[in-house]
Design a protein around this motif. Sequence first.
Motif, short mmCIF file in Angstrom:
data_model
loop_
_atom_site.label_atom_id
_atom_site.label_comp_id
_atom_site.label_asym_id
_atom_site.label_seq_id
_atom_site.Cartn_x
_atom_site.Cartn_y
_atom_site.Cartn_z
N ILE A 188 0.92 -1.10 0.04
CA ILE A 188 0.01 0.03 0.15
C ILE A 188 0.79 1.33 0.13
N GLU A 189 0.82 2.00 -1.07
CA GLU A 189 1.36 3.34 -1.31
C GLU A 189 0.87 4.44 -0.87
N PRO A 190 0.46 5.00 0.52
CA PRO A 190 -0.32 6.03 0.52
C PRO A 190 0.58 7.48 0.27
N GLY A 191 -0.27 8.44 -0.10
CA GLY A 191 0.48 10.05 -0.14
C GLY A 191 0.12 10.44 1.12
N GLY A 192 0.05 11.89 0.97
CA GLY A 192 -0.11 12.62 2.30
C GLY A 192 -1.50 12.44 2.84
N PHE A 193 -1.63 12.29 3.99
CA PHE A 193 -2.94 12.19 4.79
C PHE A 193 -2.75 12.47 6.24
N ASP A 194 -3.92 12.64 6.92
CA ASP A 194 -4.01 13.07 8.18
C ASP A 194 -3.48 11.91 9.24
N SER A 195 -2.07 12.30 9.53
CA SER A 195 -1.43 11.37 10.58
C SER A 195 -0.35 11.90 11.18
N GLU A 196 0.43 11.41 12.12
CA GLU A 196 1.41 12.05 12.81
C GLU A 196 2.78 11.94 11.97
N TRP A 197 2.62 11.54 10.75
CA TRP A 197 3.98 11.30 10.09
C TRP A 197 4.63 12.80 10.11
N ARG A 198 4.16 13.85 9.91
CA ARG A 198 4.76 15.16 9.78
C ARG A 198 4.89 15.80 11.20
N GLY A 199 4.10 15.01 12.15
CA GLY A 199 4.07 15.55 13.41
C GLY A 199 4.89 15.25 14.67
N ALA A 200 4.42 14.48 15.43
CA ALA A 200 4.86 14.14 16.65
C ALA A 200 5.57 12.85 16.67
N SER A 201 5.45 12.28 15.58
CA SER A 201 6.25 10.97 15.49
C SER A 201 7.37 11.34 14.69
N ALA A 202 7.64 12.39 13.91
CA ALA A 202 8.72 12.62 13.16
C ALA A 202 9.75 12.88 13.88
N ASN A 203 11.14 12.64 13.56
CA ASN A 203 12.31 12.93 13.90
C ASN A 203 12.82 14.09 12.86
N MET A 204 12.94 15.43 13.27
CA MET A 204 13.49 16.32 12.50
C MET A 204 15.01 16.65 13.17
N LEU A 205 15.95 16.57 12.39
CA LEU A 205 17.37 16.87 12.63
C LEU A 205 17.83 18.25 12.14
N PRO A 206 18.63 18.79 12.65
CA PRO A 206 19.12 20.24 12.47
C PRO A 206 19.67 19.94 11.09
N ILE A 207 19.67 21.10 10.45
CA ILE A 207 20.27 21.12 8.96
C ILE A 207 21.76 21.00 8.96
N HIS A 208 22.34 20.22 7.98
CA HIS A 208 23.83 20.22 7.94
C HIS A 208 24.27 21.77 7.38
N PRO A 209 25.24 22.07 7.72
CA PRO A 209 25.52 23.43 7.41
C PRO A 209 25.92 23.48 6.01
N ALA A 210 26.47 22.43 5.40
CA ALA A 210 26.76 22.34 3.83
C ALA A 210 25.41 22.43 2.97
N TYR A 211 24.29 22.35 3.49
CA TYR A 211 23.11 22.40 2.90
C TYR A 211 22.17 23.61 3.20
N ASP A 212 22.75 24.39 3.85
CA ASP A 212 21.89 25.48 4.77
C ASP A 212 21.96 26.75 3.67
N TYR A 213 21.27 26.47 2.41
CA TYR A 213 21.00 27.83 1.82
C TYR A 213 19.94 27.35 0.94
N PRO A 214 19.08 28.86 0.60
CA PRO A 214 17.89 28.40 -0.09
C PRO A 214 17.72 27.84 -0.99
N THR A 215 18.47 27.67 -2.10
CA THR A 215 18.50 26.80 -3.40
C THR A 215 18.91 25.43 -3.18
#
Length: 299
Positions: A178-205
């Motif tokens: 089963i291949e879901p797209g975006g839906f109402d879940s905690e995938w982007r919220g509480a259950s996600a692990n958001m790491l700090p940006i790596h300095p080499a990638y820290d520019y808008p483009t």
Amino acid sequence: MSRVWFVTSTSTGLGKAILERVLAAGERIAATSRNAAGLAPLQERYPDQLLPVTLDLTNQEDVVLVLNRVVQHFGRIDVVVNNAGYAIFGEIEGTPLSDARQLFDVQFWGPVYIMKEIARIFREQKTGGYLFNISTAGGYSANALISYYTSSKFALEGFTQSFLKEMDPTWNIKGAIIEPGGFDSEWRGASANMLPIHPAYDYPTNPAAMFRELRKADFAHLGSSSRMAEAIFKLSSEPKLPLRVQFGSDTLWLIKQQAQQTISHAEKWAHVARSTDKEGMDGEAYAAALAASPLFQYD
């Protein structure tokens, strides 16, 4: 007797929606979570239908014990949904390998432990069963920032395909990715692990930085967990399943784009593929022989 379901990660999102759909249908379910006590209120309402189970997916012995406990309790298992998972958002260089390995333990090895044991259970109970492995659009078409998440899903999809090809048709074991797209879940919220940006990638483009900004955007999800649960419930009665089923118009578009690109590139670069054949061997005849074998049928 009603069917018996085994569903991992039922506290929130899709797992919770499947749990509610199964109970509403009068069927029985072993609902796993890291803390089964949270399901106590539902168990009071459905004492004969619901078996809350605390499960450590990263421990193979625990998985085997829990599955056999469910069989002992209900007498059988008819439908399995491997749903547990979470996301790590971070650049490849900036993600600790310990975090990546833990994610694979949950999202790849956990389902593998379940499939190894459920194959035996389905076979020995003589009536077979249904297996649904929850992947994602990213399990077919990868993106920046979630490399370890998507690669665990790529691994799960490949393993699922091999698993289903190993099952003798007489065992009546069916399954689908089963291949879901975006839906109402905690995938982007509480259950996600958001790491700090790596300095080499820290520019808008930078592509990874752009995906970070997309994640921050406040946009409505297209998919509905309750409708996805309903779709899985209906699929669990289908006599023949496709290998993959997309949930959501967003993932349907993404998968089709990736598949079309793969075919287009294969055709464009076919001369390179054929240039590596041994001298004097007929590559087209060789491929035709593969196509005639029952082991290489794609329907």
